[in-house]
Scaffold this motif. Structure first.
Motif, mmCIF file in Angstrom:
data_model
loop_
_atom_site.group_PDB
_atom_site.id
_atom_site.type_symbol
_atom_site.label_atom_id
_atom_site.label_comp_id
_atom_site.label_asym_id
_atom_site.label_seq_id
_atom_site.Cartn_x
_atom_site.Cartn_y
_atom_site.Cartn_z
ATOM 1 N N ASP A 1 -6.854 -5.208 -7.045
ATOM 2 C CA ASP A 1 -7.935 -4.265 -7.347
ATOM 3 C C ASP A 1 -9.317 -4.847 -7.032
ATOM 4 O O ASP A 1 -10.284 -4.097 -6.915
ATOM 5 N N GLN A 2 -9.411 -6.164 -6.883
ATOM 6 C CA GLN A 2 -10.688 -6.810 -6.583
ATOM 7 C C GLN A 2 -10.890 -7.078 -5.088
ATOM 8 O O GLN A 2 -11.942 -7.565 -4.696
ATOM 9 N N LEU A 3 -9.882 -6.800 -4.280
ATOM 10 C CA LEU A 3 -10.011 -7.048 -2.841
ATOM 11 C C LEU A 3 -11.050 -6.125 -2.225
ATOM 12 O O LEU A 3 -11.219 -4.982 -2.647
ATOM 13 N N LYS A 4 -11.705 -6.631 -1.195
ATOM 14 C CA LYS A 4 -12.705 -5.840 -0.485
ATOM 15 C C LYS A 4 -12.008 -4.873 0.462
ATOM 16 O O LYS A 4 -11.673 -5.235 1.582
ATOM 17 N N THR A 5 -11.757 -3.709 -0.019
ATOM 18 C CA THR A 5 -11.133 -2.689 0.839
ATOM 19 C C THR A 5 -12.067 -1.483 0.911
ATOM 20 O O THR A 5 -11.646 -0.345 0.827
ATOM 21 N N ASP A 6 -13.357 -1.790 1.056
ATOM 22 C CA ASP A 6 -14.357 -0.721 1.151
ATOM 23 C C ASP A 6 -14.028 0.193 2.317
ATOM 24 O O ASP A 6 -13.650 -0.270 3.389
ATOM 25 N N GLY A 7 -14.182 1.460 2.107
ATOM 26 C CA GLY A 7 -13.938 2.415 3.167
ATOM 27 C C GLY A 7 -12.474 2.746 3.370
ATOM 28 O O GLY A 7 -12.135 3.542 4.232
ATOM 29 N N VAL A 8 -11.598 2.134 2.583
ATOM 30 C CA VAL A 8 -10.172 2.422 2.698
ATOM 31 C C VAL A 8 -9.843 3.561 1.738
ATOM 32 O O VAL A 8 -10.205 3.510 0.564
ATOM 33 N N ALA A 9 -9.194 4.564 2.267
ATOM 34 C CA ALA A 9 -8.833 5.713 1.428
ATOM 35 C C ALA A 9 -7.957 5.255 0.263
ATOM 36 O O ALA A 9 -7.159 4.319 0.396
ATOM 37 N N GLU A 10 -8.117 5.906 -0.870
ATOM 38 C CA GLU A 10 -7.369 5.526 -2.075
ATOM 39 C C GLU A 10 -5.859 5.559 -1.837
ATOM 40 O O GLU A 10 -5.122 4.714 -2.333
ATOM 41 N N GLU A 11 -5.406 6.517 -1.047
ATOM 42 C CA GLU A 11 -3.976 6.632 -0.747
ATOM 43 C C GLU A 11 -3.472 5.394 0.008
ATOM 44 O O GLU A 11 -2.421 4.847 -0.303
ATOM 45 N N LEU A 12 -4.264 4.929 0.991
ATOM 46 C CA LEU A 12 -3.893 3.734 1.751
ATOM 47 C C LEU A 12 -3.967 2.500 0.852
ATOM 48 O O LEU A 12 -3.095 1.639 0.907
ATOM 49 N N ARG A 13 -4.989 2.429 0.031
ATOM 50 C CA ARG A 13 -5.134 1.300 -0.897
ATOM 51 C C ARG A 13 -3.907 1.200 -1.815
ATOM 52 O O ARG A 13 -3.362 0.117 -2.028
ATOM 53 N N ALA A 14 -3.455 2.325 -2.326
ATOM 54 C CA ALA A 14 -2.266 2.343 -3.196
ATOM 55 C C ALA A 14 -1.023 1.922 -2.417
ATOM 56 O O ALA A 14 -0.178 1.182 -2.933
ATOM 57 N N ALA A 15 -0.910 2.374 -1.168
ATOM 58 C CA ALA A 15 0.232 1.999 -0.335
ATOM 59 C C ALA A 15 0.221 0.498 -0.068
ATOM 60 O O ALA A 15 1.264 -0.162 -0.141
ATOM 61 N N LEU A 16 -0.948 -0.064 0.224
ATOM 62 C CA LEU A 16 -1.055 -1.501 0.477
ATOM 63 C C LEU A 16 -0.703 -2.297 -0.774
ATOM 64 O O LEU A 16 -0.026 -3.325 -0.689
ATOM 65 N N LYS A 17 -1.148 -1.826 -1.923
ATOM 66 C CA LYS A 17 -0.830 -2.508 -3.179
ATOM 67 C C LYS A 17 0.683 -2.516 -3.407
ATOM 68 O O LYS A 17 1.259 -3.522 -3.821
ATOM 69 N N GLY A 18 1.337 -1.397 -3.101
ATOM 70 C CA GLY A 18 2.789 -1.311 -3.229
ATOM 71 C C GLY A 18 3.508 -2.227 -2.257
ATOM 72 O O GLY A 18 4.484 -2.900 -2.627
ATOM 73 N N GLU A 19 3.037 -2.295 -1.022
ATOM 74 C CA GLU A 19 3.644 -3.183 -0.018
ATOM 75 C C GLU A 19 3.452 -4.641 -0.417
ATOM 76 O O GLU A 19 4.353 -5.460 -0.252
ATOM 77 N N PHE A 20 2.283 -4.970 -0.943
ATOM 78 C CA PHE A 20 2.012 -6.327 -1.392
ATOM 79 C C PHE A 20 2.997 -6.732 -2.497
ATOM 80 O O PHE A 20 3.596 -7.800 -2.446
ATOM 81 N N ALA A 21 3.172 -5.850 -3.469
ATOM 82 C CA ALA A 21 4.105 -6.122 -4.575
ATOM 83 C C ALA A 21 5.541 -6.244 -4.059
ATOM 84 O O ALA A 21 6.295 -7.127 -4.491
ATOM 85 N N GLY A 22 5.918 -5.375 -3.128
ATOM 86 C CA GLY A 22 7.263 -5.428 -2.552
ATOM 87 C C GLY A 22 7.506 -6.715 -1.782
ATOM 88 O O GLY A 22 8.576 -7.325 -1.872
ATOM 89 N N LEU A 23 6.503 -7.159 -1.024
ATOM 90 C CA LEU A 23 6.625 -8.381 -0.252
ATOM 91 C C LEU A 23 6.698 -9.602 -1.180
ATOM 92 O O LEU A 23 7.505 -10.512 -0.963
ATOM 93 N N LEU A 24 5.895 -9.601 -2.229
ATOM 94 C CA LEU A 24 5.931 -10.692 -3.203
ATOM 95 C C LEU A 24 7.317 -10.785 -3.851
ATOM 96 O O LEU A 24 7.886 -11.874 -3.978
ATOM 97 N N ASP A 25 7.876 -9.654 -4.217
ATOM 98 C CA ASP A 25 9.222 -9.621 -4.798
ATOM 99 C C ASP A 25 10.261 -10.132 -3.801
ATOM 100 O O ASP A 25 11.144 -10.913 -4.144
ATOM 101 N N PHE A 26 10.141 -9.711 -2.549
ATOM 102 C CA PHE A 26 11.062 -10.142 -1.492
ATOM 103 C C PHE A 26 11.009 -11.664 -1.323
ATOM 104 O O PHE A 26 12.040 -12.328 -1.238
ATOM 105 N N TYR A 27 9.803 -12.209 -1.285
ATOM 106 C CA TYR A 27 9.660 -13.662 -1.151
ATOM 107 C C TYR A 27 10.266 -14.391 -2.349
ATOM 108 O O TYR A 27 10.861 -15.452 -2.201
ATOM 109 N N GLY A 28 10.105 -13.830 -3.541
ATOM 110 C CA GLY A 28 10.709 -14.435 -4.729
ATOM 111 C C GLY A 28 12.227 -14.492 -4.620
ATOM 112 O O GLY A 28 12.851 -15.500 -4.969
ATOM 113 N N LYS A 29 12.823 -13.426 -4.104
ATOM 114 C CA LYS A 29 14.280 -13.398 -3.913
ATOM 115 C C LYS A 29 14.717 -14.415 -2.860
ATOM 116 O O LYS A 29 15.744 -15.075 -3.007
#
Length: 149
Positions: A108-136
């Motif tokens: 939520d603190q990343l500089k994603t100025d000008g990024v649509a909220e929908e894309l920001r939410a998608a990126l946050k989800g991909e980030f969480a998914g990738l973090l989980d994948f790396y943990g596995k």
């Protein structure tokens, strides 16, 4: 770049074999691994945007030694012809530092100025998914191959 990105877990023997392959062989091998049940994470086209959000630069300019850049595009780039795609690996012993860096990110603190909220939410989800994948992958003692085709 704008192409589809995918992460696939591989064991040591598979990684060693893949390091000797050309681009078309690499893609065929990754497809066969996925079909045979290897764990994978499909980030689609959002890998480029995720790299930009995490590092402030394009994924076409990865930052060597930066664990957030390496989280997206891998650590060790395979030498293949550009038209065959992009392939990189992150070895199992490198995952811990990448995971630790990712866990420090407050998305939520990343500089994603000008990024649509929908894309920001998608990126946050991909980030969480990738973090989980790396943990596995770390827990399973696996390496990760990142490919873009």
């Amino acid at each position: 770049m704008g192409m589809l990105g995918q992460y696939v877990m591989v064991d040591e023997d598979t990684l060693e074999r893949m390091m000797e392959m050309d681009g078309s062989e690499l893609m065929d091998t990754l497809e066969k691994l996925i079909e045979s049940g290897s764990e994978y994470y499909d980030i689609d086209k959002l890998w480029e945007e995720l790299h930009l959000a995490l590092t402030g630069v394009s994924a076409s300019e990865p930052i060597e030694g930066d664990p957030l850049s390496e989280a997206v595009v891998g650590v060790h780039v395979f030498e293949v012809e550009e038209e065959d795609g992009f392939f990189a690996c992150t070895e199992q012993d490198e995952l811990e530092d990448i995971i630790a860096a990712m866990q420090q990110v407050d998305f939520d603190q990343l500089k994603t100025d000008g990024v649509a909220e929908e894309l920001r939410a998608a990126l946050k989800g991909e980030f969480a998914g990738l973090l989980d994948f790396y943990g596995k992958a770390l827990a399973g003692g696996k390496h990760v191959i990142f490919s873009v085709a």
